[in-house]
Scaffold this motif. Structure first.
Motif, short mmCIF file in Angstrom:
data_model
loop_
_atom_site.label_atom_id
_atom_site.label_comp_id
_atom_site.label_asym_id
_atom_site.label_seq_id
_atom_site.Cartn_x
_atom_site.Cartn_y
_atom_site.Cartn_z
N ASP A 49 0.72 -1.21 0.04
CA ASP A 49 -0.40 0.24 -0.18
C ASP A 49 0.99 1.41 -0.37
O ASP A 49 0.28 2.16 0.43
CB ASP A 49 -0.82 -0.16 1.10
CG ASP A 49 -2.33 -1.18 1.01
OD1 ASP A 49 -2.17 -1.48 -0.14
OD2 ASP A 49 -2.08 -1.65 1.96
N ASN A 50 2.27 1.23 0.02
CA ASN A 50 2.87 2.37 -0.26
C ASN A 50 3.32 2.60 -1.27
O ASN A 50 3.33 1.92 -2.53
CB ASN A 50 4.84 1.65 0.73
CG ASN A 50 3.95 2.31 2.19
OD1 ASN A 50 2.99 2.90 2.54
ND2 ASN A 50 4.69 1.68 2.63
N TYR A 51 3.07 3.24 -1.95
CA TYR A 51 3.70 3.97 -3.49
C TYR A 51 4.84 4.21 -3.77
O TYR A 51 5.82 4.83 -3.21
CB TYR A 51 2.83 5.75 -3.62
CG TYR A 51 3.49 5.96 -5.12
CD1 TYR A 51 2.39 5.91 -6.39
CD2 TYR A 51 4.85 7.43 -5.16
CE1 TYR A 51 3.67 5.63 -7.44
CE2 TYR A 51 5.38 6.82 -6.88
CZ TYR A 51 3.92 6.92 -7.60
OH TYR A 51 4.44 7.50 -8.92
N MET A 52 5.47 3.04 -4.69
CA MET A 52 6.61 3.61 -5.18
C MET A 52 6.50 3.93 -6.96
O MET A 52 5.73 3.31 -7.26
CB MET A 52 7.31 1.87 -4.99
CG MET A 52 7.12 1.50 -3.54
SD MET A 52 8.18 1.76 -2.93
CE MET A 52 9.41 1.58 -2.78
N SER A 53 7.72 4.35 -6.70
CA SER A 53 8.24 4.47 -8.54
C SER A 53 9.36 4.24 -8.64
O SER A 53 10.63 4.77 -8.34
CB SER A 53 8.45 6.49 -8.45
OG SER A 53 8.31 6.09 -9.78
N ARG A 54 9.75 3.64 -10.20
CA ARG A 54 11.11 3.44 -10.44
C ARG A 54 11.63 3.89 -11.87
O ARG A 54 10.86 4.14 -12.79
CB ARG A 54 11.68 1.78 -10.44
CG ARG A 54 11.31 1.27 -9.04
CD ARG A 54 11.83 -0.30 -9.03
NE ARG A 54 13.47 -0.57 -9.45
CZ ARG A 54 13.78 -1.56 -9.75
NH1 ARG A 54 12.99 -3.06 -9.27
NH2 ARG A 54 15.15 -1.35 -10.01
N VAL A 55 12.77 4.46 -12.34
CA VAL A 55 13.83 4.59 -13.28
C VAL A 55 13.91 3.56 -14.17
O VAL A 55 14.80 2.99 -14.06
CB VAL A 55 14.14 5.84 -13.10
CG1 VAL A 55 15.56 5.98 -14.38
CG2 VAL A 55 14.28 6.92 -11.92
N ILE A 56 13.32 3.84 -15.11
CA ILE A 56 13.24 3.10 -16.49
C ILE A 56 14.54 3.34 -17.70
O ILE A 56 13.77 4.64 -17.94
CB ILE A 56 11.97 2.48 -17.10
CG1 ILE A 56 10.21 1.66 -16.17
CG2 ILE A 56 12.12 1.49 -18.28
CD1 ILE A 56 9.60 1.80 -16.84
N THR A 57 15.17 3.53 -17.51
CA THR A 57 15.94 2.91 -18.71
C THR A 57 15.35 3.16 -19.78
O THR A 57 14.40 2.41 -20.68
CB THR A 57 17.82 2.44 -18.78
OG1 THR A 57 16.97 0.93 -18.92
CG2 THR A 57 18.04 2.34 -17.15
N SER A 58 16.41 4.11 -21.05
CA SER A 58 15.62 3.96 -22.51
C SER A 58 15.53 2.48 -22.89
O SER A 58 14.59 2.61 -23.55
CB SER A 58 16.93 4.79 -23.32
OG SER A 58 17.89 5.11 -23.30
#
Length: 629
Positions: free
Chosen positions: A506-515
């Motif tokens: 239930d915690n919002y997570m965000s990860r960077v995606i390489t090109s």
């Protein structure tokens, strides 16, 4: 003593300038602060004054947006002051008993009014030139253009005030008449459009053809939109704005209004010669204006009031039919007609045989006008272009779906079906109605667009059918991928760093995606779209309404570069608009973004996330109940 000239009285002029000095002094202070003061302040905010800074300061100082409104306010107050003797029977009799002709009174007051405007404007001009030259700015020609512009606008707007003065004997009716006269054509255009769009199912304001040239008959509105100073600039390769000069627009407009003003002054002068002194205190000074006033007020209030009442009921989902709307117009028209006559006659006893007869003719006029509106509205409502005229067409519920060639028949048949069941669809409007837009792009470049509110409950079989049919169009892979990535989606190769958004306990997570990973996810998105499992997370199934489940979703925010600068946005393509490139660099013109929600059955996306280390396993809980359902 009578003036040596036959049209100007020096004593009255001096009295006017001395008695009403607060008007022109306040206007002078405004000009000094707004033009000279703003120019000085703008040039001293920076230690180094560049050419670009000079241009910016000049444009900001000479901006006409506020000036036009201030001039309108000042000429109105000036007219009320100079001609105030015409609004009181005692003052009117006293002034006209003096050894001075109406010609002298009229032209002396007009010259006084123009002096109260022009003298402050000339002083402001001189001070602004001094400030400009003292700071090394040789752009004084634009200050000169500003002076000629505001003098011309003052000359015209004051003519309108003087014109209004001659047709009323009440002080506070003057600003009302002046405002109405300045916005009469724009208001009439809006009123006609409102009535026709209400009577015609699916019509919007853009559906009613109106000659734009009519706007010139609403001077304040037209001056605001067509007279201004602006920067001349371009954008370099770095995306920075390079300002190269100052441009002016509106000289022809102002000159045209000045020519018209001469005729208005002459007309007002002849009206003054015919005006009865006893009309002081009357709402209208000429009897022939009284029926015009009654009919005008009656018709305006009838239609505006009916539209407001119908709009209120529409907001609570109660449909007002055309016959009921007609009854509202008639009732409100009679009431407004009689109230208008009360103001004219200054008595409540207006129900007389003569007035009842006139009211009958007024009602005939209203009936005829309503019949005209209804005929135009139904003609526009039922207008369907010939298939051979259509280049492409769109059906839009969640997003616009394009049809070309023989498929245009599908759009035409949808519209025919809607029009055949108009009464049913309008009567059954509930909270769960949706907007269904049909747009035709004609081969000549013109567009025809209609927006229908369609009910989707159990009482509307056709509403349900339309919603289901459109949803089936929207979930087709080709249409859906165009919606996500635009029309060149098959040619997109270059992706930027993007984002994977999900939930972990239930915690919002965000990860960077390489090109490179973003491109692989893009390929996975295409596969899941082709399989038909991705669409439901990104579109609303209106046909199911409240029965549509609330999906558990995560999301991808992909950033990419279009294959060429000629890529097409589906919404702009539908509306016929052109993408605005002024603030874009060569690179940013090709930037694209796609926000994609997905769920647990999107196996290709999940596999790509797992293979590239963005999730630990295919069963990892990453979904949260925040979908469209």
């Amino acid at each position: 003593m009578k003036s040596k000239t036959s049209f100007f009285n020096k004593a009255i002029y001096k009295k006017n300038m001395a008695l009403y000095w607060p008007i022109w002094v306040c206007y002078l202070l405004y000009g000094i602060v707004k033009i000279s003061g703003r120019m000085w302040s703008g040039l001293h905010q920076m230690t180094k004054v560049t050419n670009e800074r000079r241009f910016i300061v000049m444009v900001d100082s000479l901006s006409m947006i506020v000036d036009i409104w201030v001039i309108a306010a000042v000429v109105t107050v000036t007219g009320m002051a100079l001609f105030s003797y015409l609004f009181s029977a005692k003052s009117a009799n006293m002034i006209h008993a003096l050894p001075v002709t109406r010609k002298e009174l009229f032209f002396t007051n007009v010259i006084s009014g123009l002096s109260m405007m022009w003298i402050p404007q000339i002083i402001t001009f001189l001070l602004s030139v001094i400030v400009s030259l003292a700071n090394g700015i040789a752009l004084v020609q634009y200050i000169g253009i500003w002076l000629l512009t505001v003098m011309g606008i003052s000359f015209f707007l004051f003519s309108m005030v003087v014109f209004c003065v001659m047709f009323t004997g009440q002080l506070f009716a003057l600003p009302v008449y002046f405002f109405v006269l300045n916005y009469l054509s724009v208001g009439a255009m809006f009123g006609v459009q409102s009535v026709i769009t209400f009577l015609g199912y699916g019509l919007g304001s853009g559906s009613v053809p109106i000659a734009r040239i009519i706007r010139i008959l609403s001077p304040l509105n037209y001056l605001q939109n067509n007279v201004h100073f602006s920067k001349m600039s371009y954008y370099n390769q770095l995306g920075d704005e390079v300002i190269t000069g100052v441009s002016y627009r509106g000289g022809t407009v102002v000159a045209s209004y000045v020519i018209v003003a001469v005729a208005i002054y002459l007309f007002a002068y002849f009206a003054y010669q015919k005006r009865q002194i006893e009309s002081a205190g009357d709402l209208l000074t000429f009897r022939w204006l009284q029926p015009v006033f009654r009919w005008g007020v009656g018709a305006c209030v009838a239609y505006v009031g009916a539209i407001l009442i119908a709009s209120f009921f529409d907001s609570v989902l109660i449909w007002i039919s055309a016959p009921l709307f007609f009854v509202l117009v008639l009732v409100l028209g009679v009431i407004a007609f009689l109230i208008a006559d009360m103001f004219v006659q200054k008595t409540f006893r207006v129900v007389k045989k003569k007035r009842i007869k006139e009211c009958g003719f007024f009602l005939v006029f209203v009936m005829v006008s309503f019949g005209g509106f209804l005929t135009v509205a139904r003609g526009l409502q039922n207008k369907i272009p010939d298939k051979n005229e259509v280049e492409y067409a769109y059906l839009d519920m969640n997003y616009p779906v394009e049809f070309e060639g023989n498929d245009v028949d599908k759009v035409i048949n949808v519209q025919k079906d809607i029009l055949a069941h108009t009464a049913e669809l309008q009567k059954n409007l509930k909270d769960n109605a949706y907007t269904y837009t049909i747009t035709y792009g004609l081969k000549g470049g013109r567009r025809i667009s209609r927006s229908y509110r369609i009910p989707v409950d159990e009482n509307s079989e056709h509403g349900q059918k339309l919603a289901e049919q459109q949803y089936n169009y929207e979930i087709q892979p080709e249409n859906f991928l165009r919606y996500l990535f635009e029309y060149d989606y098959k040619d997109i190769k270059e992706f930027r760093n993007s984002q994977f958004e999900y939930y972990e306990t239930d915690n919002y997570m965000s990860r960077v995606i390489t090109s490179d990973v973003a491109y692989k996810l893009y390929q996975a998105v295409q596969k899941d779209a082709q399989a038909g499992v991705l669409q439901k997370y990104n579109t609303v199934d209106f046909a199911n309404g409240d029965e549509q489940p609330e999906y558990q979703t995560a999301s991808l925010n992909l950033s990419y570069k279009h294959s060429s600068k000629a890529w097409e946005d589906m919404y702009l393509r539908e509306s016929g608009e052109i993408r605005y490139h002024e603030h874009e660099t060569e690179d940013s013109m090709q930037e694209g973004y796609a926000y994609i929600s997905f769920g647990s059955d999107c196996k290709n996306i999940l596999q790509a996330l797992f293979e590239n280390g963005l999730i630990d396993s295919l069963e990892q809980p990453i979904f949260h109940a925040n979908g469209l359902g």
